[in-house]
Design an enzyme around this catalytic site. Sequence first.
Site, PDB file in Angstrom:
ATOM      1  N   ASP A 138       0.858  -1.188   0.000  1.00  0.00           N
ATOM      2  CA  ASP A 138       0.000   0.000   0.000  1.00  0.00           C
ATOM      3  C   ASP A 138       0.892   1.234   0.000  1.00  0.00           C
ATOM      4  O   ASP A 138       2.122   1.117  -0.053  1.00  0.00           O
ATOM      5  CB  ASP A 138      -0.929  -0.005   1.221  1.00  0.00           C
ATOM      6  N   ASP A 141       1.417   4.780   2.325  1.00  0.00           N
ATOM      7  CA  ASP A 141       1.015   5.416   3.575  1.00  0.00           C
ATOM      8  C   ASP A 141       1.433   6.883   3.586  1.00  0.00           C
ATOM      9  O   ASP A 141       2.550   7.215   3.175  1.00  0.00           O
ATOM     10  CB  ASP A 141       1.696   4.718   4.761  1.00  0.00           C
ATOM     11  N   ASP A 193      -3.304   4.510   2.822  1.00  0.00           N
ATOM     12  CA  ASP A 193      -3.645   4.934   4.184  1.00  0.00           C
ATOM     13  C   ASP A 193      -3.278   6.397   4.348  1.00  0.00           C
ATOM     14  O   ASP A 193      -2.146   6.796   4.063  1.00  0.00           O
ATOM     15  CB  ASP A 193      -2.845   4.125   5.231  1.00  0.00           C
TER      16      ASP A 193
HETATM   17  P1  TTP Z   1       1.898  -1.013   6.565  1.00  0.00           P
HETATM   18  O1  TTP Z   1       1.459  -0.113   5.501  1.00  0.00           O
HETATM   19  O2  TTP Z   1       1.002  -2.152   6.910  1.00  0.00           O
HETATM   20  O3  TTP Z   1       3.327  -1.652   6.295  1.00  0.00           O
HETATM   21  P2  TTP Z   1       4.609  -1.144   5.516  1.00  0.00           P
HETATM   22  O4  TTP Z   1       4.349   0.165   4.868  1.00  0.00           O
HETATM   23  O5  TTP Z   1       5.735  -1.228   6.473  1.00  0.00           O
HETATM   24  O6  TTP Z   1       4.844  -2.268   4.446  1.00  0.00           O
HETATM   25  P3  TTP Z   1       4.070  -2.469   3.061  1.00  0.00           P
HETATM   26  O7  TTP Z   1       5.048  -2.143   2.015  1.00  0.00           O
HETATM   27  O8  TTP Z   1       3.675  -3.900   3.055  1.00  0.00           O
HETATM   28  O9  TTP Z   1       2.889  -1.555   3.055  1.00  0.00           O
HETATM   29  O10 TTP Z   1       2.137  -0.213   7.907  1.00  0.00           O
HETATM   30  C1  TTP Z   1       2.880   0.980   7.935  1.00  0.00           C
HETATM   31  C2  TTP Z   1       3.128   1.399   9.334  1.00  0.00           C
HETATM   32  O11 TTP Z   1       1.963   1.945   9.909  1.00  0.00           O
HETATM   33  C3  TTP Z   1       3.529   0.245  10.237  1.00  0.00           C
HETATM   34  O12 TTP Z   1       4.758   0.553  10.855  1.00  0.00           O
HETATM   35  C4  TTP Z   1       2.513   0.190  11.289  1.00  0.00           C
HETATM   36  C5  TTP Z   1       1.981   1.591  11.256  1.00  0.00           C
HETATM   37  N1  TTP Z   1       0.724   1.781  11.953  1.00  0.00           N
HETATM   38  C6  TTP Z   1      -0.513   1.375  11.490  1.00  0.00           C
HETATM   39  O13 TTP Z   1      -0.628   0.809  10.405  1.00  0.00           O
HETATM   40  N2  TTP Z   1      -1.597   1.618  12.265  1.00  0.00           N
HETATM   41  C7  TTP Z   1      -1.499   2.250  13.437  1.00  0.00           C
HETATM   42  O14 TTP Z   1      -2.506   2.483  14.111  1.00  0.00           O
HETATM   43  C8  TTP Z   1      -0.189   2.663  13.868  1.00  0.00           C
HETATM   44  C9  TTP Z   1       0.044   3.366  15.154  1.00  0.00           C
HETATM   45  C10 TTP Z   1       0.867   2.419  13.100  1.00  0.00           C
HETATM   46 MN    MN Z   2       2.594   0.457   3.808  1.00  0.00          MN
HETATM   47 MN    MN Z   3      -0.531   0.910   5.540  1.00  0.00          MN
END
Ligand code: TTP
Ligand code: MN
Ligand code: MN
Length: 383
Positions: free
Chosen positions: A208, A210, A300
Amino acid sequence: SSVSSDKATQETPSYACQRRTPLHHHNKEIVDALQILALSASFQGSEARYLGFTRAASVLKCLPFTLQSAEEVKDLQFCGGHSKTVIQEILEDRVCREVEMVKNSEHYQSMKVGFKVLTGIFGVGIRTADKWYRDGIRSLSDLNEIEGKLTGEQKAGLLHYTDLQQPVTRDEAERVEQLVKGALQSFVPDVQVTMTGGFRRGKQEGHDVDFLITHPNEEALNGLLRKAVAWLDSKGSILYHHIKGRSHNFARSSTMDGHETCYAIFALPNACPEKSPDAGTIQPDLDKSPPRNWKAVRVDLVVAPYSEYSYALLGWTGSKFFYPLLQHFERELRRFSLQVKKMSLNSHGLFDIEKKCHYPATSEEEIFAHLGLLYLTPSERNA
Ligand code: TTP
Ligand code: MN
Ligand code: MN
Ligand code: MN
């Protein structure tokens, strides 16, 4: 003892947040195998085994050399007996029988399908995946049969399953960034938008994209996320979204923080044709369905008040702590804070339990300093 076993016995700090963990390391094959066992353990509901395999994998990511012989494995720190056996078997026979069995098992394979569909949106879903498995659901087509019982997120995950299975490239992430910035800036021109998650840690692809959104004037953030998302939606850029409002009474132990967050699936328009080397060549018209000019991408969007921004940045850069998503820098950082420093860390702030005070921070460097830790750059947090 041999030179290489001396290398292996060098002091390894016990918490992953005390070590530099690069994205690329020297023991990929073994780490991948240990992570399969970790994921399988979590599918079976065993958090202890999940953590054991995850910790062993994380330690191997920090080794400055490629393991060559079973002898070197003996003195590895923070690596349990089971993990050591697996590593030794791979070093001796190239494959580990247990790993091969797990990979090919029906339970592992169908849990992975269910889990991936669910985690298309939220970082939860093992329990549901397990329930589906027990109800005899083994594949995507089985899931279609219970469509009426699926939640909105699950339906969206299923509908866009093929796209969401594809990794998001850095180029796609940057185009999502343009969309997101454009929408937010049309309401607040000087809003700050930072790409976090795996891309900030240097990954070239992710599941995803973020983003963390902030502004020195907290008033400017009021209602901004809803307005920007509605604007994107009106332009046809959003396939699914769910906004979680800001909350002040989130559970401390929960993986969810209290920041206002939008979990979305974007319809990302394809890159401009001039970028594609094949532009202009005539394609044989084998598939009669009209070509799609977009790809579904999970996004996100997180809004943090300025005073909590550095903590939110550290929290959302990861690597993630979600049980059971394999990487665990965040989990280790929080465990270290609590156990060693008696401080409670989350993506809102840092609280000293004994002194009963909060530590403000205006940068990630300051947070590491508050914790007495060596600063690690985002790309050194791939634990
Ligand atoms: P992800 O998007 O799930 O993971 P990622 O970006 O490390 O890997 P990918 O390439 O698979 O997307 O999560 C990103 C960060 O967000 C992870 O460190 C956890 C953090 N996070 C949440 O997702 N939700 C929350 O409520 C908090 C506090 C942190
Ligand atoms: Mn991510
Ligand atoms: Mn994410
Ligand atoms: Mn992921």
